[in-house]
Design a protein around this motif. Sequence first.
Motif, PDB file in Angstrom:
ATOM      1  N   TYR A  38       0.801  -1.221   0.000  1.00 36.80           N
ATOM      2  CA  TYR A  38       0.000   0.000   0.000  1.00 36.80           C
ATOM      3  C   TYR A  38       0.841   1.282   0.000  1.00 36.80           C
ATOM      4  O   TYR A  38       0.313   2.363  -0.206  1.00 36.80           O
ATOM      5  CB  TYR A  38      -0.914   0.025   1.227  1.00 36.80           C
ATOM      6  N   ASN A  39       2.148   1.170   0.284  1.00 35.02           N
ATOM      7  CA  ASN A  39       2.968   2.373   0.391  1.00 35.02           C
ATOM      8  C   ASN A  39       4.409   2.085  -0.026  1.00 35.02           C
ATOM      9  O   ASN A  39       4.747   0.962  -0.414  1.00 35.02           O
ATOM     10  CB  ASN A  39       2.920   2.932   1.828  1.00 35.02           C
ATOM     11  N   VAL A  40       5.254   3.083   0.058  1.00 32.94           N
ATOM     12  CA  VAL A  40       6.633   2.975  -0.430  1.00 32.94           C
ATOM     13  C   VAL A  40       7.483   2.033   0.408  1.00 32.94           C
ATOM     14  O   VAL A  40       8.580   1.643  -0.015  1.00 32.94           O
ATOM     15  CB  VAL A  40       7.302   4.368  -0.483  1.00 32.94           C
ATOM     16  N   VAL A  80       4.623  -6.315  -8.231  1.00 35.30           N
ATOM     17  CA  VAL A  80       3.385  -6.604  -8.960  1.00 35.30           C
ATOM     18  C   VAL A  80       2.435  -5.421  -8.808  1.00 35.30           C
ATOM     19  O   VAL A  80       2.251  -4.920  -7.690  1.00 35.30           O
ATOM     20  CB  VAL A  80       2.700  -7.885  -8.411  1.00 35.30           C
ATOM     21  N   PRO A  81       1.817  -4.949  -9.898  1.00 35.16           N
ATOM     22  CA  PRO A  81       0.830  -3.865  -9.788  1.00 35.16           C
ATOM     23  C   PRO A  81      -0.294  -4.272  -8.848  1.00 35.16           C
ATOM     24  O   PRO A  81      -0.720  -5.423  -8.833  1.00 35.16           O
ATOM     25  CB  PRO A  81       0.319  -3.708 -11.226  1.00 35.16           C
ATOM     26  N   ASN A  82      -0.777  -3.322  -8.056  1.00 31.39           N
ATOM     27  CA  ASN A  82      -1.794  -3.666  -7.056  1.00 31.39           C
ATOM     28  C   ASN A  82      -3.192  -3.158  -7.418  1.00 31.39           C
ATOM     29  O   ASN A  82      -4.111  -3.237  -6.620  1.00 31.39           O
ATOM     30  CB  ASN A  82      -1.394  -3.142  -5.675  1.00 31.39           C
ATOM     31  N   GLU A  83      -3.361  -2.624  -8.642  1.00 30.21           N
ATOM     32  CA  GLU A  83      -4.635  -1.991  -8.991  1.00 30.21           C
ATOM     33  C   GLU A  83      -5.811  -2.966  -8.959  1.00 30.21           C
ATOM     34  O   GLU A  83      -6.891  -2.622  -8.478  1.00 30.21           O
ATOM     35  CB  GLU A  83      -4.537  -1.316 -10.364  1.00 30.21           C
ATOM     36  N   PHE A  88     -10.179  -5.836  -5.608  1.00 28.53           N
ATOM     37  CA  PHE A  88     -10.656  -7.162  -5.202  1.00 28.53           C
ATOM     38  C   PHE A  88     -10.859  -7.259  -3.697  1.00 28.53           C
ATOM     39  O   PHE A  88     -11.842  -7.846  -3.230  1.00 28.53           O
ATOM     40  CB  PHE A  88      -9.652  -8.229  -5.665  1.00 28.53           C
ATOM     41  N   GLU A  89      -9.956  -6.672  -2.902  1.00 26.36           N
ATOM     42  CA  GLU A  89      -9.959  -6.914  -1.458  1.00 26.36           C
ATOM     43  C   GLU A  89     -11.276  -6.502  -0.779  1.00 26.36           C
ATOM     44  O   GLU A  89     -11.664  -7.095   0.222  1.00 26.36           O
ATOM     45  CB  GLU A  89      -8.773  -6.213  -0.800  1.00 26.36           C
ATOM     46  N   TYR A  90     -11.958  -5.510  -1.334  1.00 30.70           N
ATOM     47  CA  TYR A  90     -13.220  -5.055  -0.741  1.00 30.70           C
ATOM     48  C   TYR A  90     -14.441  -5.449  -1.588  1.00 30.70           C
ATOM     49  O   TYR A  90     -15.549  -4.977  -1.328  1.00 30.70           O
ATOM     50  CB  TYR A  90     -13.205  -3.532  -0.566  1.00 30.70           C
ATOM     51  N   SER A  91     -14.217  -6.287  -2.580  1.00 29.13           N
ATOM     52  CA  SER A  91     -15.295  -6.622  -3.522  1.00 29.13           C
ATOM     53  C   SER A  91     -16.236  -7.692  -2.976  1.00 29.13           C
ATOM     54  O   SER A  91     -15.898  -8.442  -2.046  1.00 29.13           O
ATOM     55  CB  SER A  91     -14.701  -7.126  -4.846  1.00 29.13           C
ATOM     56  N   ARG A 113      -3.275 -13.871  -7.786  1.00 34.05           N
ATOM     57  CA  ARG A 113      -4.057 -14.169  -8.994  1.00 34.05           C
ATOM     58  C   ARG A 113      -3.594 -13.320 -10.178  1.00 34.05           C
ATOM     59  O   ARG A 113      -3.579 -13.783 -11.312  1.00 34.05           O
ATOM     60  CB  ARG A 113      -5.547 -13.938  -8.715  1.00 34.05           C
ATOM     61  N   TYR A 114      -3.222 -12.092  -9.910  1.00 31.65           N
ATOM     62  CA  TYR A 114      -2.729 -11.233 -10.986  1.00 31.65           C
ATOM     63  C   TYR A 114      -1.468 -11.832 -11.599  1.00 31.65           C
ATOM     64  O   TYR A 114      -1.293 -11.830 -12.820  1.00 31.65           O
ATOM     65  CB  TYR A 114      -2.445  -9.832 -10.458  1.00 31.65           C
ATOM     66  N   VAL A 115      -0.572 -12.336 -10.764  1.00 28.75           N
ATOM     67  CA  VAL A 115       0.665 -12.941 -11.262  1.00 28.75           C
ATOM     68  C   VAL A 115       0.348 -14.147 -12.146  1.00 28.75           C
ATOM     69  O   VAL A 115       0.972 -14.360 -13.187  1.00 28.75           O
ATOM     70  CB  VAL A 115       1.581 -13.356 -10.090  1.00 28.75           C
ATOM     71  N   GLN A 116      -0.636 -14.937 -11.735  1.00 29.38           N
ATOM     72  CA  GLN A 116      -0.991 -16.132 -12.495  1.00 29.38           C
ATOM     73  C   GLN A 116      -1.700 -15.795 -13.798  1.00 29.38           C
ATOM     74  O   GLN A 116      -1.468 -16.435 -14.825  1.00 29.38           O
ATOM     75  CB  GLN A 116      -1.871 -17.049 -11.638  1.00 29.38           C
ATOM     76  N   SER A 117      -2.586 -14.792 -13.778  1.00 30.56           N
ATOM     77  CA  SER A 117      -3.307 -14.414 -14.993  1.00 30.56           C
ATOM     78  C   SER A 117      -3.823 -12.983 -14.893  1.00 30.56           C
ATOM     79  O   SER A 117      -4.932 -12.744 -14.409  1.00 30.56           O
ATOM     80  CB  SER A 117      -4.483 -15.366 -15.247  1.00 30.56           C
TER      81      SER A 117
END
Length: 337
Positions: A38-40, A80-83, A88-91, A113-117
């Motif tokens: 979430y941060n640097v 890994v991009p976290n967008e 997803f985390e609050y979905s 999951r993003y890393v996988q696909s």
Amino acid sequence: TLFEHIKFDENYREVGFEKRLLALIDRFKPEVIAISGYNVQVHNLKKRIDEIVKNNNKMVIFESNNEAEEYEVELPVIYVPNETARLFEYSDRAEEEFSDKAVVAKFCIGVARYVQSPLLEYIALGDSVPSISIHKHQTLLPDHKLLEAITSIFVDVSSMVGIKINDAVRSPYLALALPYISGLGPRKASSLIKGIEANGGFLVKRADLIHKELTSKNIFMNCAPFLEIPAGDHYDKNNDLLDSTRIHPEDYDLAIKMAGDALDLEEEDRQEAENEDGGIIGKLYDEGVEKLEELAIESYAKQLEAHGHRKRSTLQMIQEELESNYEELRKSFHLLT
């Protein structure tokens, strides 16, 4: 599927963190360690894990593109991009699948999951996908226009990648890409899944889409080459090895002829090979697909053109698919720095 999730109580600077991380690497033998946050401060975490991997000589074995050779590299540690993970985390989807997990655990699942696909994670966002920052001028478009453009990209990439249809039947998550396969769409994709489930839950070969009336001929002609049925370890007359390629069923005869010519088979030998498990394609795999190189595609295409077959580009694609079934055509995964 989430097999296990582990929370580290130790600070990443502590010796206990290193010991625990190394134990997890030895236990699970990952092919990559994905870092996001979430941060640097995530930069310091990555730097520390890079250091642990390097100092302890943690390696991973990868297969080469032709799967005939293996090579060893240092265990990759990547940003890994976290967008998609942050959405997803609050979905509702995260709550439905992992209601017993903390928000941060759901975030980690989204990253994994993003890393996988990446494709499936963007598709899974549904109508929320325009909220992702894709282009600096995207706010100038109304959401429905932006969504149309993104949907078009999903169709192109899903058809490029293909989908393992039997995996999609078993997994609603993997089936997310099916509506974007050429010739389908949400309604037809859902109907196809239900049809396969009603016929044993497994598609043995592409031709069964027609034989079992799972699709119309027009839909079959559009979607068939993008529905992958991987070949098993052993040849079986009930399966068609060409179903594990991007070759269109209407070109199967040409692929078989091409394989027979590469093997330099006489007519009698062709018939004998066709009666064996795996047929002529299986024989080509056994004797080596490098024999296709001996055909010299340009002159071979001219020979076929003399008989009215204008298939130059098709021959090239057939050769590539026989040499490496469903080879990755997308650009390399872009690593963040």
